[in-house]
Every structure is written in structure tokens, then in C-alpha cells.
Design an enzyme around this catalytic site. Structure first.
Site, short mmCIF file in Angstrom:
data_model
loop_
_atom_site.label_atom_id
_atom_site.label_comp_id
_atom_site.label_asym_id
_atom_site.label_seq_id
_atom_site.Cartn_x
_atom_site.Cartn_y
_atom_site.Cartn_z
N GLU A 155 96.33 -12.38 12.75
CA GLU A 155 95.95 -12.80 14.05
C GLU A 155 95.50 -14.32 14.02
O GLU A 155 95.85 -14.88 14.96
CB GLU A 155 94.56 -11.89 14.45
CG GLU A 155 94.79 -10.39 14.64
CD GLU A 155 95.50 -9.95 15.72
OE1 GLU A 155 95.65 -10.92 16.66
OE2 GLU A 155 95.95 -8.70 15.80
N HIS A 212 90.80 -10.13 18.90
CA HIS A 212 91.26 -9.21 17.81
C HIS A 212 90.92 -9.39 16.47
O HIS A 212 90.50 -8.50 15.69
CB HIS A 212 93.02 -9.16 17.97
CG HIS A 212 93.60 -8.91 19.25
ND1 HIS A 212 94.89 -9.29 19.38
CD2 HIS A 212 93.04 -8.54 20.40
CE1 HIS A 212 95.34 -8.93 20.64
NE2 HIS A 212 93.96 -8.66 21.44
N TYR A 248 84.96 -5.91 12.94
CA TYR A 248 84.22 -4.82 13.39
C TYR A 248 84.57 -3.57 12.59
O TYR A 248 83.66 -2.73 12.39
CB TYR A 248 84.13 -4.70 14.88
CG TYR A 248 83.41 -3.59 15.58
CD1 TYR A 248 82.17 -3.01 15.22
CD2 TYR A 248 83.72 -2.94 16.87
CE1 TYR A 248 81.59 -2.07 15.97
CE2 TYR A 248 83.22 -2.29 17.42
CZ TYR A 248 82.00 -1.63 17.01
OH TYR A 248 81.25 -0.71 17.73
N GLU A 255 104.54 -10.22 16.11
CA GLU A 255 103.86 -9.68 17.26
C GLU A 255 104.80 -8.46 17.73
O GLU A 255 103.96 -7.49 17.85
CB GLU A 255 103.38 -10.49 18.30
CG GLU A 255 102.60 -11.66 17.83
CD GLU A 255 102.07 -12.65 19.03
OE1 GLU A 255 102.92 -13.24 19.75
OE2 GLU A 255 100.87 -12.09 19.65
N GLU A 295 98.76 -7.30 23.37
CA GLU A 295 99.88 -7.73 22.65
C GLU A 295 101.19 -7.57 23.39
O GLU A 295 102.09 -8.22 23.18
CB GLU A 295 99.99 -6.88 21.32
CG GLU A 295 99.07 -7.35 20.23
CD GLU A 295 99.13 -8.66 19.91
OE1 GLU A 295 100.06 -9.52 19.84
OE2 GLU A 295 98.10 -9.33 19.19
N HIS A 354 101.57 -10.49 25.28
CA HIS A 354 101.93 -11.73 24.49
C HIS A 354 103.69 -11.65 24.18
O HIS A 354 104.02 -12.61 24.25
CB HIS A 354 101.23 -11.45 22.85
CG HIS A 354 99.88 -11.70 23.07
ND1 HIS A 354 99.16 -11.45 21.83
CD2 HIS A 354 99.11 -12.04 24.15
CE1 HIS A 354 97.81 -11.56 22.40
NE2 HIS A 354 97.74 -11.68 23.63
#
Ligand code: FE2
Ligand code: FE2
Length: 328
Positions: free
Chosen positions: A70, A104, A110, A174, A208, A211
């Protein structure tokens, strides 16, 4: 005005918009804004604990790959894309995309914080697992040309390097490698496991897919505006990059799923990779190469293939319908 350019005092006035697809994608991206703490990932802990070692390995392996990459995408945008474009609507979009990649990265942090995953071990793999390190090395080679040498965007060679970098990061990293990982990540939800993790991935995928639309439109615009790039040898080189990337991904997926988990093994994922590669080839105007069916038809709902924004008109209504459906 052309889309490529480096003048600092050019591109400071937004209107009139020259590339409406970029402006439209910016507005869609802003409308899609989300935060990881909207997801209660802790509710998936019980699922994670009852998963097999092979399943836990797959989740850890995905985090090992996603997390550094990322941030690598942001380096590619900052050093290899943003400096060579002057259209302000593209700069708006790239600024939002860079925040999304940061978001991201924080989302995957997380996951590492919530599940009992050894962060150091997960971090180590992108260097110590050869199939993962090879993918990163492939990418880093393209960005190195732009950081260690100064690229002259007014030359054919400079423009080719710009396109190569975009193909490497946007289409391959990606558009193929991430989607292969997304499919494995979402496969747990297909078995009623890690549902909140699945929601987090839905939001990442929604970002994404934009993107990818931005990158493909940018590549096509640069090719359209620069006749010196429209040569068959260069087209072959781009096509070959994508085929090489499929081989790298196939090797990586054998390390991701050495024995296979319920309903999913490396061959299944690799057929999906080939299916995706064909879609990306088509989006760039090539014929498909592998001609395989999509083994994971359920992924189509998660935006793995693009309703490409029409080149010169920007609205993509099917996307907005999907966005509404997955909205919190
Ligand atoms: Fe991302
Ligand atoms: Fe991305």
C-alpha cells in the site's frame, strides 16, 4: 493542454475541466470516504481463533503482502505519476488516492492489532519469502528509474518509462496482484467466517476499483495524446510485463496456499489471476491471452472487472449503484 507536463505554474486553475473522467473519479472517491474504526473487527476474533493453521497462515501472508505494498503504491504515485502530470483534476484525484492508500495501510494495521498475528513475523515476510520479495523487486525496479535518474517527460523514452511505471503499479500491482489477494480475503466470508474483515475488504476494493479506472484512463489518454508511443514493440513489451506478472503471482499463490484451505487452493486462485489478467489486457486494448472462465464468479459483485468510464465522457452509473449497495 496535454495531460503530461511538469511546469510548476501550469495546472493551477481547475476550471474548465479538460479530463472530466478524472474530475468525476475524484468526486466518486470523496463520496466513498470511510474509516477503519467504523468496522467492529473484534467481532471476528472468535472466528479467527477457530481457524486452521493453514487459514491463519493465509490471512497473515496477505497482510505481509498488502501492508508494505500500500505504501509502495504511494511512492510510485508521488515519485512516478504526480510530478509528470499537470491537469489539476488529476492532481485532485491523486491526492485523494494517496490518502486512501494511507487509510488502507491503517486498516491492515488494525487487522494486525486485532488478530493474534505476530507483526514482526508478518513484516519480515516481504523480504524473507522469495516469491513475495520477487514481486516487490519487480515493482521497485520501475520506480527506481524515476527516483535515481531524472525522467525527461518530453522525450519518447521518458514517456515510455512513465507508462511502464503505471502499468507496473496500477495494472499489475493494484489491478491483478491486489485483486488476487482480495479474492482470498473475501473467500472466508463465503464460508461465513471473518464477516467484518470482509466488510473492511469491500471498502478497500471499492477504492481500488477507482484507482484502477483512473490508472487505465490515464494510460489510454497518454497513449492517445502521444503518437510516438503507439509502436508495436512498445505494445508487446507492455503485454509481456502483464504475462510475467501472472507467473510471479502463480508462484506467490503456491506459498500463500501450500496445501489449500476448504474450497480454495492455489490452482483455483491462479485461474482467477489468469482471468483477471485477460480483463486487464482487454481494458488496455489487447486480446485476452489465457481465455479461462472466472472460477470465483461471486467476486464479480465486488468490482473485479471494470465498467470502464467512457474515455471522453465521465459518468459511470453502474459503479454508483454498487457503491450504494455496499454503503454502511
Ligand atoms: Fe490500496
Ligand atoms: Fe490502490
Amino acid at each position: 493542454m496535454a495531460i503530461l507536463g511538469t511546469g510548476i505554474q501550469d495546472g493551477l486553475l481547475l476550471k474548465p475541466i479538460t479530463y472530466p473522467w478524472a474530475y468525476d473519479l475524484y468526486n466518486q472517491a470523496v463520496a466513498n470516504t470511510w474509516f477503519p474504526n467504523e468496522i467492529q473487527l473484534g467481532e471476528d476474533l472468535a472466528d479467527f481463533k477457530k481457524m486452521t493453521e493453514e487459514e491463519k497462515h493465509a490471512v497473515t501472508f496477505l497482510m505481509s503482502y498488502f501492508n508494505p505494498n500500500e505504501l509502495l503504491v504511494n511512492k510510485a504515485l508521488a515519485f512516478g505519476v504526480y510530478p509528470y502530470i499537470n491537469a489539476p483534476e488529476c492532481h485532485l484525484y491523486l491526492a485523494k488516492q494517496m490518502w486512501e492508500e494511507a487509510n488502507h495501510c491503517m486498516s491492515f494495521e488494525y487487522v494486525l492489532e486485532t488478530f493474534p498475528i505476530d507483526r514482526d513475523a508478518a513484516y519480515e515476510s516481504h523480504v524473507s519469502v522469495p516469491s513475495m520479495a520477487a514481486k516487490e523487486e519487480f515493482e521497485v525496479n520501475f520506480i527506481r528509474r524515476m527516483t535515481e535518474e531524472t525522467l525527461d517527460i518530453s522525450t519518447t523514452e521518458g514517456k515510455k518509462d512513465f507508462v511502464r511505471n503505471l502499468v507496473a503499479y496500477n495494472v499489475i500491482l493494484e489491478g491483478i496482484w491486489f485483486y488476487s489477494g482480495f479474492m482470498v480475503a473475501l473467500s472466508f466470508r463465503q464460508r461465513n467466517l471473518l464477516r467484518n474483515f470482509g466488510s473492511l475488504m469491500d471498502w478497500v476494493i471499492r477504492d481500488e476499483s477507482l484507482h484502477l479506472q483512473f490508472g487505465i484512463n490515464l494510460i489510454l489518454t497518454v497513449l492517445e495524446e502521444n503518437e510516438d508511443l503507439q509502436d508495436p514493440d512498445f505494445a508487446d513489451e507492455i503485454r509481456q510485463m502483464i504475462l510475467d506478472a501472472v507467473e510471479m503471482e502463480e508462484r506467490y499463490n503456491r506459498d500463500l496456499l501450500p496445501k489449500g484451505i476448504l474450497g480454495l487452493n492455489a490452482d483455483y486462485v491462479n485461474q482467477y489471476v489468469r482471468y483477471l489478467a485477460d480483463r486487464r489486457l482487454e481494458e488496455l486494448g489487447f486480446d485476452p491471452h489465457y481465455n479461462v472462465s472466472n472460477p470465483a464468479k461471486w467476486m464479480a459483485t465486488a468490482n473485479d472487472t471494470l465498467q470502464l468510464v467512457n474515455f471522453f465522457e465521465a459518468t459511470n452509473t453502474s459503479y454508483e449503484v454498487n457503491a450504494q449497495a455496499t454503503k454502511r
